[in-house]
Scaffold this motif. Sequence first.
Motif, short mmCIF file in Angstrom:
data_model
loop_
_atom_site.label_atom_id
_atom_site.label_comp_id
_atom_site.label_asym_id
_atom_site.label_seq_id
_atom_site.Cartn_x
_atom_site.Cartn_y
_atom_site.Cartn_z
N ILE A 41 -32.61 -20.78 18.86
CA ILE A 41 -31.26 -21.81 18.28
C ILE A 41 -30.69 -21.44 17.65
O ILE A 41 -31.29 -22.41 16.54
N ASN A 42 -29.47 -20.90 16.99
CA ASN A 42 -28.94 -20.54 15.80
C ASN A 42 -27.19 -20.31 15.96
O ASN A 42 -27.33 -20.31 17.51
N ILE A 43 -26.81 -19.19 15.00
CA ILE A 43 -25.20 -19.46 15.40
C ILE A 43 -25.11 -18.84 16.26
O ILE A 43 -23.45 -18.54 16.27
N ASP A 44 -25.38 -17.43 16.84
CA ASP A 44 -24.76 -16.90 17.84
C ASP A 44 -25.23 -17.99 18.92
O ASP A 44 -24.68 -16.86 20.37
N ASP A 45 -25.80 -18.97 19.41
CA ASP A 45 -25.41 -19.53 20.35
C ASP A 45 -24.47 -20.81 20.24
O ASP A 45 -23.95 -21.87 21.03
N LEU A 46 -23.27 -20.02 19.70
CA LEU A 46 -22.69 -21.16 19.27
C LEU A 46 -21.48 -20.78 20.66
O LEU A 46 -20.77 -20.20 20.84
N GLU A 47 -20.99 -22.83 21.08
CA GLU A 47 -19.99 -21.87 22.16
C GLU A 47 -18.53 -23.15 22.06
O GLU A 47 -18.62 -23.37 21.65
N TRP A 48 -17.53 -22.25 22.54
CA TRP A 48 -16.09 -23.18 21.91
C TRP A 48 -15.96 -23.20 23.69
O TRP A 48 -15.63 -22.65 24.56
N ASN A 49 -14.30 -24.18 23.41
CA ASN A 49 -13.57 -24.32 24.10
C ASN A 49 -12.20 -24.74 23.60
O ASN A 49 -12.89 -25.28 22.45
N GLN A 72 -27.04 -22.34 11.44
CA GLN A 72 -28.33 -21.48 11.16
C GLN A 72 -29.92 -22.15 10.58
O GLN A 72 -30.84 -21.49 10.71
N ASN A 73 -29.11 -23.02 10.57
CA ASN A 73 -30.54 -24.48 9.80
C ASN A 73 -30.89 -25.40 11.10
O ASN A 73 -31.88 -25.55 11.03
N PHE A 74 -30.99 -24.92 12.63
CA PHE A 74 -30.76 -25.89 13.32
C PHE A 74 -31.96 -26.10 14.39
O PHE A 74 -32.25 -27.86 14.23
N GLN A 75 -33.33 -25.47 13.81
CA GLN A 75 -34.31 -25.41 14.04
C GLN A 75 -35.26 -25.53 13.56
O GLN A 75 -36.03 -26.58 13.74
N ARG A 76 -35.14 -25.61 12.21
CA ARG A 76 -35.84 -25.99 10.80
C ARG A 76 -35.29 -27.75 11.04
O ARG A 76 -36.08 -27.50 10.54
N PHE A 77 -34.25 -27.67 10.96
CA PHE A 77 -34.13 -29.55 11.06
C PHE A 77 -34.49 -30.53 12.02
O PHE A 77 -34.42 -31.46 11.79
N ASP A 128 -12.23 -29.53 10.52
CA ASP A 128 -13.55 -28.02 10.19
C ASP A 128 -12.50 -26.78 11.33
O ASP A 128 -11.64 -27.21 11.92
N ASP A 129 -12.39 -26.03 10.80
CA ASP A 129 -11.86 -24.61 11.94
C ASP A 129 -13.15 -24.29 12.09
O ASP A 129 -13.44 -23.39 10.96
N PRO A 130 -14.03 -24.15 12.46
CA PRO A 130 -15.22 -23.87 12.91
C PRO A 130 -15.92 -22.01 12.77
O PRO A 130 -17.01 -22.37 12.98
N GLU A 131 -14.94 -21.64 13.36
CA GLU A 131 -15.04 -19.85 13.00
C GLU A 131 -15.45 -19.39 11.23
O GLU A 131 -15.53 -19.09 11.50
N TRP A 132 -14.46 -20.50 10.20
CA TRP A 132 -14.32 -20.38 8.84
C TRP A 132 -15.16 -21.49 8.09
O TRP A 132 -15.86 -21.19 7.01
N SER A 133 -15.60 -22.39 8.86
CA SER A 133 -16.44 -23.50 8.43
C SER A 133 -17.86 -23.21 7.91
O SER A 133 -18.29 -22.98 8.47
N ASN A 134 -18.25 -23.48 6.63
CA ASN A 134 -19.28 -23.31 6.16
C ASN A 134 -20.61 -24.44 6.37
O ASN A 134 -21.44 -24.21 6.08
N PHE A 135 -19.53 -25.70 6.95
CA PHE A 135 -20.51 -26.70 7.16
C PHE A 135 -20.80 -26.96 8.67
O PHE A 135 -22.17 -25.99 8.59
N THR A 136 -20.26 -25.85 9.60
CA THR A 136 -21.24 -25.31 11.16
C THR A 136 -21.58 -24.09 10.63
O THR A 136 -22.41 -24.27 11.37
N LYS A 137 -21.44 -23.42 10.00
CA LYS A 137 -22.31 -22.23 9.21
C LYS A 137 -23.40 -22.94 9.04
O LYS A 137 -25.16 -22.17 9.49
N TYR A 138 -24.00 -23.73 7.90
CA TYR A 138 -24.93 -24.76 7.56
C TYR A 138 -25.89 -24.86 8.73
O TYR A 138 -26.59 -24.42 8.50
N PHE A 139 -24.88 -25.60 9.46
CA PHE A 139 -25.47 -26.33 10.60
C PHE A 139 -26.86 -25.94 11.71
O PHE A 139 -27.60 -25.92 12.35
#
Length: 384
Positions: free
Chosen positions: A124-132, A62-67, A49-60
Amino acid sequence: MANDKLQTAKSAKNDEFYTQYVDVEKEMNAYIDYNPEVFKNKTILLPCDDPEWSNFTKYFAQNFQRFGLRKVISTSYAVESKKYKVNYQPSLFEEENEKFDIDKTRIKGKIFILERDINNDQKINIDDLEWNYLEGDGDFRSEEVKKLRDESDIIITNPPFSLFREFIAWVLEAEKKFAVIGNMNAITYKEIFPLIKENKIWLDNPFVRGAGYFTSPLELNKNLSYFKSHDYREGFIRVPGVRWFTNLEHGRRHQPLSLMTMADNIKFSRHKEIKDIGYNKYNNFDAIEVPFTDSIPDDYTGVMGVPISFLDKYCPEQFEIIGTDSPYYIDELGIKPMGEKWIEDYRRMGGTGHLTANMHSLCLYDANGNPQSVYKRILIKRKR
């Protein structure tokens, strides 16, 4: 042909198709409905994936805590390692980060990790993504990404179509759970079909009429020969014949087909071919031809040849998969050659296919005595 775009993409290594959020959500809901805790305390790896654009990344994300997830890892492939030619534009997310380095961006893959509340907003949600940046280019076959694979519990992605065999082998080598998108024709691969037969992999198909609509950086280059005007829908590329391949349980897999008897199918079928001709036996194998999944008879106990699309509806409690008419099953099943007489009759009736007497493809004589060849078939039996 339905597979033209994928075949051209495969030849050109143009494999960059981005999945819509709604398609990710529909498929994940099938697993959650069957097992609400399927993702609880799990580490999810989203490679390819390209995480900035990936809907897989976005979906998980956004649903991190719910799951109740433990960790989400998403990786990308370096720009210079990709085979298609587009003018790469970094996202603002990337450019505004202090780690951004245009030279690294072109030669190194990126990794995004979500596992903690970094902005202290108590969630914990999409705003907490850390990248390198990764050390290498992000190829899933690299030792670096293999380590991420081994750390994960479930692998979910839309892998490169041209590397589907290799990707599935890579996942199963580590004995991981997975859900990935692939082309329907992959079920005929000698590396894939035995896994389906043994119920180690199964299919799901949330795509409407079996076609997915994807976005792609190739949208920037509409001169590519396999993009035609009818392939577009509001900026999306239509790719026919795509399915989810998975070893995660979902309820649709255990829903039996509603079937009629052979006599009722002949009487009431919506298919003229069944009503007019009924069911024919193959000339070179002891089984009947069933050209439509909804025409499988409930009262036939022998072997039946059905279309590969049957696997969309396959219920393991209802049917047993015997094999397929592929070369690697002909000896085990005893599928005979087509034969000189059948070929002679086929040519006499105007048949022009590239068929020979020593080929083992399934063939038959219809009720009128006409020689008929058939498309690829899955061979099944009813369970009682």
